[in-house]
Design a protein around this motif. Structure first.
Motif, short mmCIF file in Angstrom:
data_model
loop_
_atom_site.label_atom_id
_atom_site.label_comp_id
_atom_site.label_asym_id
_atom_site.label_seq_id
_atom_site.Cartn_x
_atom_site.Cartn_y
_atom_site.Cartn_z
N TYR A 38 -13.88 -5.58 0.96
CA TYR A 38 -13.35 -4.66 1.97
C TYR A 38 -12.47 -5.41 2.98
CZ TYR A 38 -13.14 -1.62 6.04
OH TYR A 38 -12.70 -0.88 7.11
N SER A 39 -12.91 -6.58 3.39
CA SER A 39 -12.13 -7.38 4.33
C SER A 39 -10.76 -7.74 3.74
CB SER A 39 -12.90 -8.65 4.70
OG SER A 39 -12.15 -9.45 5.56
N ASP A 40 -10.74 -8.11 2.47
CA ASP A 40 -9.48 -8.42 1.80
C ASP A 40 -8.57 -7.19 1.74
OD1 ASP A 40 -10.43 -10.98 1.38
OD2 ASP A 40 -10.91 -10.65 -0.75
N GLU A 41 -9.16 -6.04 1.39
CA GLU A 41 -8.39 -4.79 1.31
C GLU A 41 -7.86 -4.40 2.69
OE1 GLU A 41 -10.58 -1.65 -0.54
OE2 GLU A 41 -11.05 -2.86 -2.30
N LEU A 42 -8.67 -4.61 3.72
CA LEU A 42 -8.27 -4.26 5.08
C LEU A 42 -7.09 -5.13 5.52
CD1 LEU A 42 -9.00 -2.37 7.40
CD2 LEU A 42 -10.59 -4.12 8.21
N GLN A 43 -7.11 -6.39 5.17
CA GLN A 43 -5.99 -7.27 5.52
C GLN A 43 -4.72 -6.84 4.81
OE1 GLN A 43 -5.84 -9.54 7.95
NE2 GLN A 43 -3.68 -9.63 7.45
N ARG A 44 -4.83 -6.49 3.52
CA ARG A 44 -3.65 -6.00 2.78
C ARG A 44 -3.13 -4.71 3.39
NH1 ARG A 44 -6.49 -8.16 -1.62
NH2 ARG A 44 -7.55 -6.19 -2.05
N TYR A 45 -4.04 -3.83 3.81
CA TYR A 45 -3.65 -2.57 4.45
C TYR A 45 -2.90 -2.84 5.75
CZ TYR A 45 -4.18 1.32 7.67
OH TYR A 45 -3.95 2.28 8.62
N ARG A 46 -3.42 -3.73 6.57
CA ARG A 46 -2.77 -4.04 7.86
C ARG A 46 -1.38 -4.62 7.65
NH1 ARG A 46 -8.24 -6.47 10.56
NH2 ARG A 46 -9.09 -4.49 11.27
N THR A 47 -1.24 -5.47 6.66
CA THR A 47 0.07 -6.04 6.34
C THR A 47 1.03 -4.95 5.87
OG1 THR A 47 -0.93 -8.16 5.78
CG2 THR A 47 1.27 -7.74 4.91
N ALA A 48 0.55 -4.09 4.97
CA ALA A 48 1.38 -3.01 4.46
C ALA A 48 1.75 -2.03 5.57
CB ALA A 48 0.66 -2.28 3.32
N LEU A 49 0.80 -1.74 6.46
CA LEU A 49 1.07 -0.82 7.57
C LEU A 49 2.11 -1.39 8.52
CD1 LEU A 49 0.45 1.84 8.98
CD2 LEU A 49 -1.42 0.66 10.17
N ALA A 50 2.01 -2.67 8.82
CA ALA A 50 3.00 -3.31 9.71
C ALA A 50 4.39 -3.23 9.10
CB ALA A 50 2.61 -4.75 9.98
N ALA A 51 4.50 -3.49 7.80
CA ALA A 51 5.80 -3.41 7.12
C ALA A 51 6.30 -1.97 7.12
CB ALA A 51 5.69 -3.94 5.70
N TRP A 52 5.41 -1.02 6.89
CA TRP A 52 5.79 0.40 6.88
C TRP A 52 6.30 0.82 8.26
CZ3 TRP A 52 4.30 4.83 9.43
CH2 TRP A 52 4.73 6.04 8.86
N LYS A 53 5.61 0.37 9.32
CA LYS A 53 6.04 0.72 10.69
C LYS A 53 7.42 0.17 11.00
CE LYS A 53 1.58 1.43 12.90
NZ LYS A 53 0.64 0.97 13.94
N LEU A 54 7.76 -0.99 10.45
CA LEU A 54 9.11 -1.52 10.65
C LEU A 54 10.16 -0.64 9.97
CD1 LEU A 54 8.55 -5.36 10.16
CD2 LEU A 54 9.09 -4.15 12.30
N ARG A 55 9.79 -0.06 8.82
CA ARG A 55 10.72 0.82 8.10
C ARG A 55 10.77 2.22 8.71
NH1 ARG A 55 7.73 -1.44 3.92
NH2 ARG A 55 6.76 0.56 3.43
N HIS A 56 9.73 2.59 9.49
CA HIS A 56 9.65 3.92 10.09
C HIS A 56 9.35 3.79 11.59
CE1 HIS A 56 9.50 5.86 6.11
NE2 HIS A 56 8.83 4.78 5.76
N PRO A 57 10.28 3.27 12.37
CA PRO A 57 10.01 3.01 13.79
C PRO A 57 9.75 4.28 14.61
CG PRO A 57 12.32 2.65 13.29
CD PRO A 57 11.63 2.89 11.98
N ASP A 58 10.20 5.43 14.13
CA ASP A 58 10.01 6.67 14.90
C ASP A 58 8.73 7.40 14.52
OD1 ASP A 58 12.42 6.18 16.17
OD2 ASP A 58 13.56 7.27 14.67
N ALA A 59 7.94 6.86 13.60
CA ALA A 59 6.72 7.54 13.15
C ALA A 59 5.67 7.49 14.26
CB ALA A 59 6.18 6.86 11.90
N ALA A 60 4.84 8.53 14.28
CA ALA A 60 3.76 8.59 15.26
C ALA A 60 2.75 7.48 14.97
CB ALA A 60 3.07 9.95 15.21
N PRO A 61 2.13 6.96 16.01
CA PRO A 61 1.15 5.86 15.81
C PRO A 61 -0.04 6.27 14.98
CG PRO A 61 1.32 6.42 18.15
CD PRO A 61 2.25 7.31 17.40
#
Length: 61
Positions: A38-61
């Motif tokens: 779960y910890s490994d999956e959570l780290q991958r999720y956080r990395t993917a979310l950070a990259a997604w937020k860079l691609r979608h700067p206007d998205a709601a938090p």
């Protein structure tokens, strides 16, 4: 001309992994503990979310 059908989002927001339940870890130190996985999956999720937020700067938090 046919009605245009909206395409599904080609870049959906990543979804967090499902947290293991309180009884899923046996506490015996397994080499592949569900909590470690779960910890490994959570780290991958956080990395993917950070990259997604860079691609979608206007998205709601």
């Amino acid at each position: 001309m046919p009605d245009s059908v909206p395409l599904p989002d080609a870049d959906p927001r990543p979804l967090p992994p499902e947290e293991p339940g309180p009884n899923e870890c046996c506490g015996s130190g397994c080499p592949l503990c569900v909590l470690d996985l779960y910890s490994d999956e959570l780290q991958r999720y956080r990395t993917a979310l950070a990259a997604w937020k860079l691609r979608h700067p206007d998205a709601a938090p």
